[in-house]
Write an enzyme that holds these catalytic residues in place. Structure first.
Site, PDB file in Angstrom:
ATOM      1  N   ASP A 191      21.136  31.448   2.116  1.00  0.00           N
ATOM      2  CA  ASP A 191      20.724  30.142   2.644  1.00  0.00           C
ATOM      3  C   ASP A 191      21.432  29.780   3.957  1.00  0.00           C
ATOM      4  O   ASP A 191      22.649  29.964   4.090  1.00  0.00           O
ATOM      5  CB  ASP A 191      21.087  29.092   1.577  1.00  0.00           C
ATOM      6  CG  ASP A 191      20.586  27.696   1.893  1.00  0.00           C
ATOM      7  OD1 ASP A 191      19.372  27.485   1.809  1.00  0.00           O
ATOM      8  OD2 ASP A 191      21.421  26.820   2.209  1.00  0.00           O
ATOM      9  N   GLU A 253      18.068  33.421   5.492  1.00  0.00           N
ATOM     10  CA  GLU A 253      17.348  32.288   6.064  1.00  0.00           C
ATOM     11  C   GLU A 253      18.051  31.942   7.372  1.00  0.00           C
ATOM     12  O   GLU A 253      19.063  31.249   7.390  1.00  0.00           O
ATOM     13  CB  GLU A 253      17.369  31.091   5.112  1.00  0.00           C
ATOM     14  CG  GLU A 253      16.482  29.967   5.621  1.00  0.00           C
ATOM     15  CD  GLU A 253      16.875  28.577   5.144  1.00  0.00           C
ATOM     16  OE1 GLU A 253      16.004  27.715   5.091  1.00  0.00           O
ATOM     17  OE2 GLU A 253      18.064  28.336   4.857  1.00  0.00           O
TER      18      GLU A 253
HETATM   19  C1  NOJ Z   1      17.504  25.666   3.074  1.00  0.00           C
HETATM   20  C2  NOJ Z   1      16.942  25.377   1.735  1.00  0.00           C
HETATM   21  O1  NOJ Z   1      15.720  26.069   1.573  1.00  0.00           O
HETATM   22  C3  NOJ Z   1      16.771  23.877   1.644  1.00  0.00           C
HETATM   23  O2  NOJ Z   1      16.047  23.489   0.495  1.00  0.00           O
HETATM   24  C4  NOJ Z   1      18.124  23.230   1.710  1.00  0.00           C
HETATM   25  O3  NOJ Z   1      17.983  21.820   1.776  1.00  0.00           O
HETATM   26  C5  NOJ Z   1      18.934  23.685   2.933  1.00  0.00           C
HETATM   27  N1  NOJ Z   1      18.821  25.103   3.192  1.00  0.00           N
HETATM   28  C6  NOJ Z   1      20.398  23.365   2.757  1.00  0.00           C
HETATM   29  O4  NOJ Z   1      20.962  24.187   1.765  1.00  0.00           O
END
Ligand code: NOJ
Length: 420
Positions: A191, A253
């Site tokens: 993430d 991500e």
């Molecule tokens: C990306 C995640 O997909 C999202 O749901 C989240 O709010 C943020 N990162 C922070 O962790």
């Protein structure tokens, strides 16, 4: 030798909304286990579980208070082990969500090891610099214990940012990664990686001089995030994650345009192709986004939808969901399919008052398994209402060769064949 994940198809499960098995209106691990045959029929190679750890739910699981436990609402570690074994018996791999940028403010580290977080002195009676939080307002909050310093939060104030320049953090995450790999997971979706380390001097971000290449919340987009994200020290931190993960799959991500992503691929196997994700449904724009991604070294992770953004019929129109399936399933690399996309689920009404302060409830409504009022998701009051189970559900589409679900099955079968 070919890796299992090359050209794999992976299904994203949003655990709260997949299948409830204990009648509390919230999905759980045993519920997922009872639905694994849907994934087998669909023809995916594995699934990614959005976070299932204990969480005060400020960010619905992305604010974690214990990285090596299962939130009781989802079950126990024994349930998790059984799920992994059941997946394994069906040839499905399990990916976890790893959230290394921040913890929950209720994680014991925040009290017991404050030095594992990013702190700074205020400036002129205000926060240490002008950085903004993605979800609005300053990215800094005052010490809740009344101390003089401020802590950094790239997202909600309930999500303090960890300091990856502190070797204790590096070591702790190595242990977390190994903990889950020992339990049989095949890898991680990692993430918010481009926020892992920030400018050591905490310099102000300049005003944005041009629009960012990907959609951002309005207030956050007013600055160019030159110092608050994408710092070159991120790569040392990622190398340590890679060392802990061995050859497990790491998909990042990285919310940056493809042109800025290459250095992340030194440690990650693939990163989500966000330019395609956000491209308008228009041939030239789609082509440009695909070309930009294909220019990157390494593998590609394609997705058109997830729990953070409007669903496909809401973004592209109902008429385009079949073409969207054909497009994403024909790309070389790993394809991610968000639960419900295979039956054409739309955004729902969300909840009043909203659960998610950033307005994402609408994309997280429960899976529609059959045409009953609760869609086969739960026998109780669902945490978010079902949207339109009579109009679209798995049971009806399974028996219909012309349905979107049948179309996805054909496409995924074709992807598997083309790998052999
Ligand atoms: C990306 C995640 O997909 C999202 O749901 C989240 O709010 C943020 N990162 C922070 O962790």
């Amino acid at each position: 030798m070919a890796k299992w994940w090359e050209n794999a198809s992976i299904y994203q499960i949003y655990p709260r909304s997949f299948q409830d098995s204990d009648g509390d209106g919230i999905g759980d691990l045993y519920g997922i286990e009872t639905r694994l045959d849907h994934l087998v029929e669909l023809g995916v190679d594995g699934f990614w579980l959005s976070p299932i750890h204990p969480s005060p739910l400020a960010d619905f699981g992305y604010d974690i208070s214990d990285y090596t436990a299962i939130d009781p609402v989802y079950g126990t570690l024994e349930d998790f082990d059984r799920l992994v074994a059941a997946a394994d018996a069906r040839g499905l791999r399990v990916l976890m969500d790893l959230v290394p940028c921040h913890t929950s403010i209720e994680h014991p580290w925040f009290r017991e090891h404050p030095d594992r977080y990013v702190w700074a002195d205020g400036r002129d009676g205000g926060p240490p610099n002008n950085w903004r939080s993605t979800f609005g307002g300053a990215a800094w909050a005052r010490d809740p214990n009344g101390g003089p310093r401020w802590y950094l939060h790239s997202f909600y104030p309930e999500q303090p940012d960890l300091d990856w320049r502190n070797p204790e953090v590096v070591e702790a995450f190595g242990e977390i990664v190994r903990f889950w790999l020992d339990r049989g997971v095949a890898g991680f979706r990692v993430d918010a990686i481009d926020r892992l380390v920030k400018d050591a001097e905490l310099r102000d971000d300049p005003p944005a001089s041009a629009p960012f290449a990907l959609p951002l919340p309005k207030e956050y987009a007013e600055l160019e995030h030159l110092y608050s994200r994408n710092n070159s020290d991120i790569h040392a931190a990622l190398a340590s994650l890679r060392a802990a993960a061995g050859d497990a799959l790491l998909v990042g991500e990285v919310y940056l345009p493809a042109a800025e992503v290459a250095p992340y691929l030194d440690s990650l196997d693939a990163t989500f192709a966000f330019e395609l994700f956000h491209a308008p449904w228009e041939a030239a724009a789609l082509e440009a986004a695909i070309e930009a991604e294909l220019a990157l070294p390494g593998a590609h992770a394609w997705a058109l939808s997830n729990h953070d953004f409007p669903r496909l019929p809401d973004r592209y129109g109902e008429h385009a969901v079949g073409d969207a399936a054909r497009l994403v399933c024909s790309l070389p690399g790993i394809v991610f399919i968000y639960q419900g996309d295979e039956i054409g689920m739309r955004d729902g009404p969300g909840h009043d008052p909203p659960y998610d302060r950033a307005g994402r409830d609408a994309h997280r409504h429960p899976m529609q398994w059959d045409g009953s009022p609760n869609g086969g998701f739960t026998t109780a009051e669902p945490w978010l209402p079902l949207i339109d189970p009579t109009e679209r559900n798995v049971a009806d589409q399974r028996g219909d060769p012309d349905s979107l679900l049948s179309h996805y099955r054909q496409l995924l079968a074709w992807r598997r064949l083309s790998r052999e």
